[in-house]
Design a protein around this motif. Sequence first.
Motif, PDB file in Angstrom:
ATOM      1  N   ARG A   1       2.530   3.997   9.097  1.00 20.91           N
ATOM      2  CA  ARG A   1       2.323   4.414  10.483  1.00 20.91           C
ATOM      3  C   ARG A   1       2.093   3.217  11.390  1.00 20.91           C
ATOM      4  NH1 ARG A   1      -2.949   4.222  12.309  1.00 20.91           N
ATOM      5  NH2 ARG A   1      -4.610   4.193  10.744  1.00 20.91           N
ATOM      6  N   LYS A   2       1.796   2.052  10.771  1.00 22.48           N
ATOM      7  CA  LYS A   2       1.517   0.874  11.581  1.00 22.48           C
ATOM      8  C   LYS A   2       1.861  -0.385  10.804  1.00 22.48           C
ATOM      9  CE  LYS A   2      -2.246  -1.342  14.194  1.00 22.48           C
ATOM     10  NZ  LYS A   2      -3.691  -1.279  14.542  1.00 22.48           N
ATOM     11  N   GLU A   3       2.519  -1.327  11.480  1.00 23.38           N
ATOM     12  CA  GLU A   3       2.790  -2.647  10.923  1.00 23.38           C
ATOM     13  C   GLU A   3       2.407  -3.669  11.987  1.00 23.38           C
ATOM     14  OE1 GLU A   3       6.820  -2.960   9.577  1.00 23.38           O
ATOM     15  OE2 GLU A   3       6.770  -0.991   8.622  1.00 23.38           O
ATOM     16  N   GLU A   4       1.534  -4.581  11.617  1.00 23.06           N
ATOM     17  CA  GLU A   4       1.008  -5.540  12.586  1.00 23.06           C
ATOM     18  C   GLU A   4       1.066  -6.955  12.022  1.00 23.06           C
ATOM     19  OE1 GLU A   4      -3.294  -6.680  14.698  1.00 23.06           O
ATOM     20  OE2 GLU A   4      -3.159  -5.080  13.218  1.00 23.06           O
TER      21      GLU A   4
ATOM     22  N   ALA B   1       0.157  -6.841   8.216  1.00 18.18           N
ATOM     23  CA  ALA B   1      -0.712  -5.788   7.686  1.00 18.18           C
ATOM     24  C   ALA B   1       0.018  -4.462   7.871  1.00 18.18           C
ATOM     25  CB  ALA B   1      -2.036  -5.764   8.437  1.00 18.18           C
ATOM     26  N   THR B   2       0.034  -3.637   6.831  1.00  9.73           N
ATOM     27  CA  THR B   2       0.665  -2.318   6.930  1.00  9.73           C
ATOM     28  C   THR B   2      -0.376  -1.245   6.632  1.00  9.73           C
ATOM     29  OG1 THR B   2       1.333  -2.248   4.578  1.00  9.73           O
ATOM     30  CG2 THR B   2       2.864  -3.275   6.135  1.00  9.73           C
ATOM     31  N   ILE B   3      -0.267  -0.153   7.347  1.00 16.98           N
ATOM     32  CA  ILE B   3      -1.170   0.981   7.131  1.00 16.98           C
ATOM     33  C   ILE B   3      -0.331   2.244   7.022  1.00 16.98           C
ATOM     34  CG2 ILE B   3      -3.145   2.291   7.982  1.00 16.98           C
ATOM     35  CD1 ILE B   3      -3.902  -0.116   9.686  1.00 16.98           C
ATOM     36  N   GLN B   4      -0.542   3.005   5.945  1.00 23.06           N
ATOM     37  CA  GLN B   4       0.205   4.240   5.725  1.00 23.06           C
ATOM     38  C   GLN B   4      -0.432   5.409   6.490  1.00 23.06           C
ATOM     39  OE1 GLN B   4       2.433   4.865   2.121  1.00 23.06           O
ATOM     40  NE2 GLN B   4       3.346   3.325   3.457  1.00 23.06           N
ATOM     41  N   THR B   5       0.394   6.384   6.810  1.00 19.39           N
ATOM     42  CA  THR B   5      -0.073   7.595   7.487  1.00 19.39           C
ATOM     43  C   THR B   5      -1.225   8.226   6.697  1.00 19.39           C
ATOM     44  OG1 THR B   5       2.097   7.988   8.447  1.00 19.39           O
ATOM     45  CG2 THR B   5       0.635   9.896   8.247  1.00 19.39           C
TER      46      THR B   5
ATOM     47  N   GLY C   1       0.849  -1.194   0.000  1.00 17.79           N
ATOM     48  CA  GLY C   1       0.000   0.000   0.000  1.00 17.79           C
ATOM     49  C   GLY C   1       0.880   1.239   0.000  1.00 17.79           C
ATOM     50  N   ILE C   2       0.709   2.097  -0.997  1.00 15.88           N
ATOM     51  CA  ILE C   2       1.510   3.318  -1.101  1.00 15.88           C
ATOM     52  C   ILE C   2       0.578   4.517  -1.245  1.00 15.88           C
ATOM     53  CG2 ILE C   2       3.256   4.569  -2.420  1.00 15.88           C
ATOM     54  CD1 ILE C   2       4.315   1.894  -3.395  1.00 15.88           C
ATOM     55  N   GLY C   3       0.707   5.472  -0.341  1.00 18.74           N
ATOM     56  CA  GLY C   3      -0.126   6.670  -0.388  1.00 18.74           C
ATOM     57  C   GLY C   3      -0.860   6.868   0.925  1.00 18.74           C
ATOM     58  N   PRO C   4      -1.353   8.063   1.186  1.00 15.37           N
ATOM     59  CA  PRO C   4      -2.032   8.368   2.448  1.00 15.37           C
ATOM     60  C   PRO C   4      -3.166   7.390   2.752  1.00 15.37           C
ATOM     61  CG  PRO C   4      -1.634  10.364   1.204  1.00 15.37           C
ATOM     62  CD  PRO C   4      -1.271   9.234   0.296  1.00 15.37           C
ATOM     63  N   GLY C   5      -3.077   6.706   3.894  1.00 16.54           N
ATOM     64  CA  GLY C   5      -4.129   5.797   4.338  1.00 16.54           C
ATOM     65  C   GLY C   5      -4.141   4.446   3.667  1.00 16.54           C
ATOM     66  N   ALA C   6      -3.188   4.165   2.784  1.00 17.11           N
ATOM     67  CA  ALA C   6      -3.195   2.898   2.032  1.00 17.11           C
ATOM     68  C   ALA C   6      -2.860   1.707   2.924  1.00 17.11           C
ATOM     69  CB  ALA C   6      -2.205   2.970   0.876  1.00 17.11           C
TER      70      ALA C   6
END
Length: 307
Positions: A218-221, A190-194, A171-176
């Motif tokens: 912003r998050k990797e779980e 799971a990764t979540i972008q800022t 996922g690349i980009g805000p909120g991706a």
Amino acid sequence: MEANPTSMEISKLRDFKSIGINRLSIGIQSLTEESLNFLGRKHSSIEALKAIELAKQLFNKVSIDLIFGIPLHKKNPKVWLNDLERALGLGLDHISLYQLTIEKNTKLHRMLNGGEFVMPDEEEMAYLYESTIKMCEEYGLKLYEVSNFAREGHECKHNVLYWKGIDDFIGIGPGAHGRITNRKTNQRYATIQTLKPEDWIEQVNDDFNNKKILLGNRKEEELDEKQRIEELFMMGLRLVNEGISEESLKTINNKLTLENVLSNAGNNVIRQLEENNYIIYDREKKILKATLKGITVLDELIPTLLY
């Protein structure tokens, strides 16, 4: 690539084409002015039609998004059916049709709670959805995922990868959102972008300077086995023709089988779901699918199957 039919974004279509974009999905939402106003869209139906025509000239593959199930469709379902027929008449090979969902802390949520409008009930939504499937088939577009219709061979490969629930994507980009699997250990993350664009740009620059591989997260779980099974069912059952295979379960854990995953529900429950036409369970091929009836209640069906 996704784009909105506003003049500002449409002016960039030729630039997108020049850098190699070969498929465009346009967020039309509606071709009816009253519906667009309710949804708070900034474009008109005329702008939407112009955007589609320009996109068809530039790209070989063009899709549009429409939304059904707004209060206007409760008052008069023909508004939606006329809107849909007009869109289908454009000769596109792919179309995405989404049921309106009211999110909390939004203007529409406040209006709904304030009694300013009433949403279609479950029976009315079912009528709209079933009528949608029928009309799309009449125009040669078949349902292949809960919200997506295509002519044969024109299904969106990009999105099918997500719905299968086993492949990796960044996922690349805000909120991706992204999913990445360590192939040596079989751990899946799971990764979540800022979320905010300005914060995302700042973090990407910081991550780059710090020589991080993935920029902007912003998050990797790490997902445990239960989460991975739930995600596989949530995504895989959306695929009308494919469903979930035992083979896909074994990518999570080689010891998993459909039989033991469904054992929590019990044979009686599974049989009842089959008899009431919610699922198709091919025990010989070891494949589980949701029927059209089951697809409309996936949020309730999945917990029933797993627990």
